[in-house]
Design an enzyme around this catalytic site. Structure first.
Site, short mmCIF file in Angstrom:
data_model
loop_
_atom_site.label_atom_id
_atom_site.label_comp_id
_atom_site.label_asym_id
_atom_site.label_seq_id
_atom_site.Cartn_x
_atom_site.Cartn_y
_atom_site.Cartn_z
N SER A 69 0.79 -1.24 0.00
CA SER A 69 0.00 0.00 0.00
C SER A 69 0.81 1.28 0.00
CB SER A 69 -0.96 0.00 1.18
OG SER A 69 -2.02 -0.91 0.94
N PHE B 51 -9.63 -12.21 0.78
CA PHE B 51 -8.60 -12.80 1.62
C PHE B 51 -9.09 -13.14 3.02
CE2 PHE B 51 -6.19 -9.91 -1.34
CZ PHE B 51 -5.79 -10.93 -2.20
N THR C 74 -6.53 -16.68 4.23
CA THR C 74 -5.32 -16.06 3.69
C THR C 74 -4.69 -16.80 2.52
OG1 THR C 74 -4.85 -15.01 5.79
CG2 THR C 74 -3.01 -15.27 4.28
N GLY D 176 2.73 -0.65 4.19
CA GLY D 176 2.38 -1.47 3.05
C GLY D 176 2.34 -2.94 3.40
#
Length: 423
Positions: A113, A171, A174, A351
């Site tokens: 991110s 997700f 996962t 991120g």
């Protein structure tokens, strides 16, 4: 939060502007642990740094933070501090569990991110060029895209649109979720459509709720207004002007070119086998999370951003209009603010992409910057540990009587599937 919660048993321009951009030079890397660099702009920044009363970085403390991350399940962890021309580089553990190759700050990685800050910069440059207005409806530029004409460009860049984050569903599990999309190529419209299967979580502008959908919309705006791809926009407006030699946007290619660290994704079960998540399209994120970079390049990027080298002063100010996230964090326009225990605030982004955690932040004047990386994800313990790299980089050695450090809110969520708690 607006999105549903699920627990997990295991932690898991103008011509003028163009001239400014082309005048930017990347900060050169050095191989020494701490080495002086050239003067010029960085010498001026030294005066500014002194005004901020930044303590000397605690490099040994930084190393201990990285070592702690290894004991918590990260195969490797590294950080680079650029301090007004002096560079400190620390790395622990391995980049490749198969070969045992040591992790190194020369390694490239997926920044997740942090990509959102790149997207926001391009859009703010378009504001500077008179092509875009922050307070105009997204639907003015992309007719019929969103269900509410009240959603403005500012709302999407500040995560106040109310748009549901489709990654919460993608997700929820996962590893199966990752494997289902690892090699898939989505269009931007497909991702928005996934989001719109759920109603808006709040009225436009009413509340902060982190959603990757917002920056998918941001990518669509870039491509519509520039007539070029997001990759081209990043390259011509940020990567080339700053000389970011390790930074790329290769979607939908799955490979990371050059020397890079592998990413390792733990499953949702205790003691489960780590999954090599290095190669993937990251098409599920694109302009919300698919940039590849290095610690050096991200230090250069955020320093340049806060020094005003990428946008006008007016747009940099807009970027720093904060919406509260919690007691120690605010979110602007594609930019995070974090308030540290020593009273210093730092600016950048976190991120997460499968197998990689990134923290990249700089001081108010851009004179000191740190980027830290752990080559794992889906691990809330490591996520919280890596946040401590900011304390070592900006607060220096801890004062024994200080208690604020332990009072910072615990990180329970990642930048992907933000409605899924890691505990």
């Amino acid at each position: 939060m607006v999105s549903r919660m699920m627990g997990r048993g295991t932690a898991r321009g103008t011509a003028a502007l163009g001239a400014v951009l082309l005048s930017v030079l990347a900060v050169p890397a050095t191989d020494a642990t701490a080495a002086p660099a050239d003067t010029g702009d960085r010498a001026v920044s030294g005066t500014r740094a002194a005004a901020e009363n930044l303590a000397a970085p605690d490099v040994e403390g930084l190393r201990e933070v990285l070592r702690t991350a290894l004991t918590q399940g990260a195969p490797g962890a590294m950080a680079r501090i650029d301090d007004n021309g002096t560079v400190h580089k620390v790395a622990e553990g391995v980049a490749d569990r198969t070969t045992g190759r040591a992790l190194d700050n020369a390694d490239r990685f997926r920044v997740g991110s942090v990509t959102k800050s790149f997207t926001a910069v391009v859009l703010l440059q378009l504001v500077d060029e008179g092509v875009l207005d922050l307070d105009t409806s997204v639907n003015t530029y992309l007719p019929g895209l969103l269900p509410d004409d009240g959603i403005t460009v500012r709302h999407v860049l500040s995560h106040r649109s109310g748009l549901y984050d489709y990654t919460n569903d993608m997700f929820a599990d996962t590893v199966p979720g990752f494997e289902a999309v690892r090699n898939k190529v989505f269009s931007y419209q497909e991702l928005v459509d996934l989001s719109l299967k759920q109603p808006l979580g709040n009225a436009p502008g009413a509340a902060y709720s982190y959603s990757n959908t917002n920056f998918v919309v941001g990518g669509m705006l870039i491509e519509k207004l520039t007539g070029k791809s997001v990759r081209s926009a990043y390259k011509s407006r940020i990567i080339k002007p700053l000389g970011l030699k390790d930074t790329s946007y290769v979607h939908p290619s799955t490979a990371i070119a050059g020397r890079h660290t592998m990413g390792y994704l733990p499953p949702d079960v205790a003691d489960g086998t780590l999954v090599d998540s290095t190669e993937q399209t990251v098409s599920w994120a694109q302009s919300a999370g698919a940039v590849i970079s290095s610690t050096r390049d991200l230090d250069t990027f955020f320093s340049a951003l806060l020094r005003g080298r990428l946008t006008s002063a007016a747009q940099l100010d807009q970027m720093q209009q904060w919406t509260p996230v919690n007691s120690t964090q605010g979110y602007g326009l594609g930019l995070r603010r974090r308030d540290l225990s020593c009273g210093v605030s730092v600016y950048g982004h976190t991120g997460t992409v499968q197998g990689y955690y990134t923290y990249a932040f700089t001081s108010k004047d851009g004179s000191r910057t740190v980027t830290a990386l752990a080559n794992t994800s889906n691990n809330g313990t490591v996520l919280n540990t890596m946040a401590r790299t900011l304390e070592s980089a900006f607060c220096g050695k801890p004062v024994k009587t200080a208690t604020a450090r332990s009072q910072a809110p615990v990180e329970r969520y990642e930048d992907i599937a933000p409605g899924v708690a890691l505990d």
